[in-house]
Write a protein that holds these residues in place. Structure first.
Motif, PDB file in Angstrom:
ATOM      1  N   TYR A 127      10.341 -22.125 -58.635  1.00 13.79           N
ATOM      2  CA  TYR A 127      11.169 -21.708 -57.633  1.00 13.79           C
ATOM      3  C   TYR A 127      11.652 -21.017 -56.834  1.00 13.79           C
ATOM      4  CZ  TYR A 127      12.821 -25.199 -61.492  1.00 13.79           C
ATOM      5  OH  TYR A 127      12.375 -26.670 -62.678  1.00 13.79           O
ATOM      6  N   TYR A 128      10.959 -19.860 -56.850  1.00 13.79           N
ATOM      7  CA  TYR A 128      11.313 -18.763 -56.007  1.00 13.79           C
ATOM      8  C   TYR A 128      10.541 -19.430 -54.500  1.00 13.79           C
ATOM      9  CZ  TYR A 128      11.473 -14.166 -53.972  1.00 13.79           C
ATOM     10  OH  TYR A 128      11.522 -13.085 -52.789  1.00 13.79           O
ATOM     11  N   ARG A 129       9.494 -19.502 -54.804  1.00 15.02           N
ATOM     12  CA  ARG A 129       8.490 -20.005 -53.391  1.00 15.02           C
ATOM     13  C   ARG A 129       9.755 -21.378 -53.080  1.00 15.02           C
ATOM     14  NH1 ARG A 129       3.434 -19.155 -52.519  1.00 15.02           N
ATOM     15  NH2 ARG A 129       2.570 -17.294 -53.563  1.00 15.02           N
ATOM     16  N   ILE A 130       9.618 -22.334 -53.516  1.00 10.11           N
ATOM     17  CA  ILE A 130      10.222 -23.861 -53.469  1.00 10.11           C
ATOM     18  C   ILE A 130      12.020 -23.193 -53.250  1.00 10.11           C
ATOM     19  CG2 ILE A 130      11.264 -25.737 -54.048  1.00 10.11           C
ATOM     20  CD1 ILE A 130       9.898 -25.730 -56.223  1.00 10.11           C
ATOM     21  N   PHE A 131      13.024 -22.309 -53.112  1.00 11.33           N
ATOM     22  CA  PHE A 131      14.515 -22.187 -52.927  1.00 11.33           C
ATOM     23  C   PHE A 131      14.332 -21.099 -52.441  1.00 11.33           C
ATOM     24  CE2 PHE A 131      14.955 -24.969 -56.212  1.00 11.33           C
ATOM     25  CZ  PHE A 131      15.192 -25.931 -55.945  1.00 11.33           C
ATOM     26  N   ILE A 132      13.733 -19.778 -52.713  1.00 12.23           N
ATOM     27  CA  ILE A 132      14.293 -19.128 -51.672  1.00 12.23           C
ATOM     28  C   ILE A 132      13.142 -18.292 -50.587  1.00 12.23           C
ATOM     29  CG2 ILE A 132      14.525 -16.290 -52.396  1.00 12.23           C
ATOM     30  CD1 ILE A 132      16.023 -18.278 -54.126  1.00 12.23           C
ATOM     31  N   THR A 133      12.175 -18.525 -50.459  1.00 12.58           N
ATOM     32  CA  THR A 133      11.403 -17.936 -50.087  1.00 12.58           C
ATOM     33  C   THR A 133      10.665 -18.869 -49.033  1.00 12.58           C
ATOM     34  OG1 THR A 133       9.119 -17.933 -50.987  1.00 12.58           O
ATOM     35  CG2 THR A 133      10.297 -15.590 -51.178  1.00 12.58           C
ATOM     36  N   GLY A 134      10.625 -20.499 -49.402  1.00 14.17           N
ATOM     37  CA  GLY A 134      10.386 -21.404 -49.392  1.00 14.17           C
ATOM     38  C   GLY A 134       8.624 -21.725 -48.754  1.00 14.17           C
ATOM     39  N   GLU A 135       8.161 -20.813 -49.796  1.00 18.96           N
ATOM     40  CA  GLU A 135       6.349 -21.358 -49.680  1.00 18.96           C
ATOM     41  C   GLU A 135       6.326 -22.322 -49.363  1.00 18.96           C
ATOM     42  OE1 GLU A 135       5.550 -15.774 -49.449  1.00 18.96           O
ATOM     43  OE2 GLU A 135       7.346 -17.033 -50.966  1.00 18.96           O
TER      44      GLU A 135
END
Lengths: 214, 214
Positions: free
Chosen positions: B162-170
DNA sequence: CTCCAATCGCAACTCGTGTTGCGTTAGCCT
DNA sequence: AGGCTAACGCAACACGAGTTGCGATTGGAG
């Protein structure tokens, strides 16, 4: 902010971006209107509309401007201390309604506009790279296995906090920050975050730590 | 959905909530307008406005309705397999533009409305509890230390995605899912996720796993 | 110093979202 | 079956975000 004192255009641009931040902190993403931003910047709303098609592009531009701002990575003496400090800063920011408004707006804007998504990606990439310094230092000090993916360890440290804040809506505190940092560290120490294959001897890019053990 | 076939009110409510989901999948959060939802539900827009003040409340209500829908936790035979399966499902959902539209809309709505925030919190709490079953099973099988916080292990597994998907966009892929699950597991196996103090013998709420070892 | 192009301010306009008042219909209760 | 209440449909309206055309101002170049 690149050419802050310059022509009228640069002056207007800076005034509008500053006003965007201020309005964001005061009223949040919802209360952010082009008219308010223009009024605060001492500029007519058409001027803003002509340059930034939507609010989201405005936020994206403001984020771009602040990306290259220096962010001092902590240096407590140990990786564990550094990671906990990084995690704690996140907790602190999101405990303050004014400061949490900015990242919340950025996430929202990124869900609306591709341009904002790009700005957000660049911003966090820069931050990750800055924060990863504490990990690279730790690898050199043999606190962590050689080849440890520095950015990935930073991600694992921050992720549980952002997950609670943005996804599940659960609270975060110092204990949460500490647990996140320690959990991420456990994975790194177990060698799960190595970039190159860890199953056997390989032509590693840097075996200094291993060599020094002999 | 609770009293699906009922009076006219229940019928309208169900039709509108179904239409909300359909519109969300087709057009995303941005293209979601009350008028479109009303038209698809075969209902006048004033009817929707009278019951749901804003789109966000509509999304919140739709989420509430789907919360109690059964979600089968995976059962691969090992915790590691189960956690990877859970992580993989997240990757799969967000790889499909249609399916990712729903959680994205929910996160956006939660940033706008307190009511939606509550609905989101309840939804993820229910999901976490369902997913935690695989951890509780593992503790009983002595795959994990007794007292391991089941929900926290689930959080650590999902958070990096979720961190990649929503925050960093990775981007996220199977490798990302596997790494997240393994990293979370490493922390759990190291005993970092125990609810009760792990530094010594304590009056534990449940020592069944320990007792069975004798 | 003067001119020129770019940008800004201003006011009027368009358009879509959300609102309101009233007549109509559907479901429930005796 | 008949009536009563709550909910719905409809049309007209109010409001604010975003647009457009034109005149005024700015800052730099020759």
């Amino acid at each position: 902010m690149t050419t802050r004192p310059g022509g009228r255009s640069a002056r207007v641009r800076a005034a509008v971006l500053d006003a965007t931040y201020a309005e964001l902190v005061e009223r949040g993403y919802l209360g952010l209107t082009v008219e308010n931003v223009a009024a605060r910047a001492g500029v007519h709303k058409t001027t803003v509309y002509r340059r930034w098609a939507t609010i989201d592009l405005l936020i994206a531009d403001a984020l771009d401007s602040s990306r290259d701002t220096g962010w001092p990575a902590p240096d407590t003496g140990s990786v564990e201390g550094d990671l906990i400090a990084i995690a704690d800063e996140i907790v602190t920011v999101f405990a303050d309604p004014a400061r949490r408004a900015v990242p919340e707006a950025v996430v929202t804007a990124a869900l609306h506009s591709g341009r904002a998504r790009q700005a957000k990606r660049d911003f966090y990439a820069a931050r990750h790279d800055q924060a990863a310094a504490v990990v690279r230092r730790a690898v050199q000090r043999d606190e962590l296995p050689p080849g440890t993916d520095a950015v990935e360890l930073i991600r694992l440290t921050c992720a549980p906090l952002y997950y609670r804040i943005f996804i599940t809506g659960e609270p975060v505190d110092h204990a949460t920050a500490e647990r996140s940092a320690r959990a991420a560290l456990a994975a790194a120490r177990a060698g799960l975050l190595r970039t190159w294959d860890a199953t056997g001897p390989v032509s590693s890019p840097s075996r200094t730590a291993v060599d020094r053990l002999r």
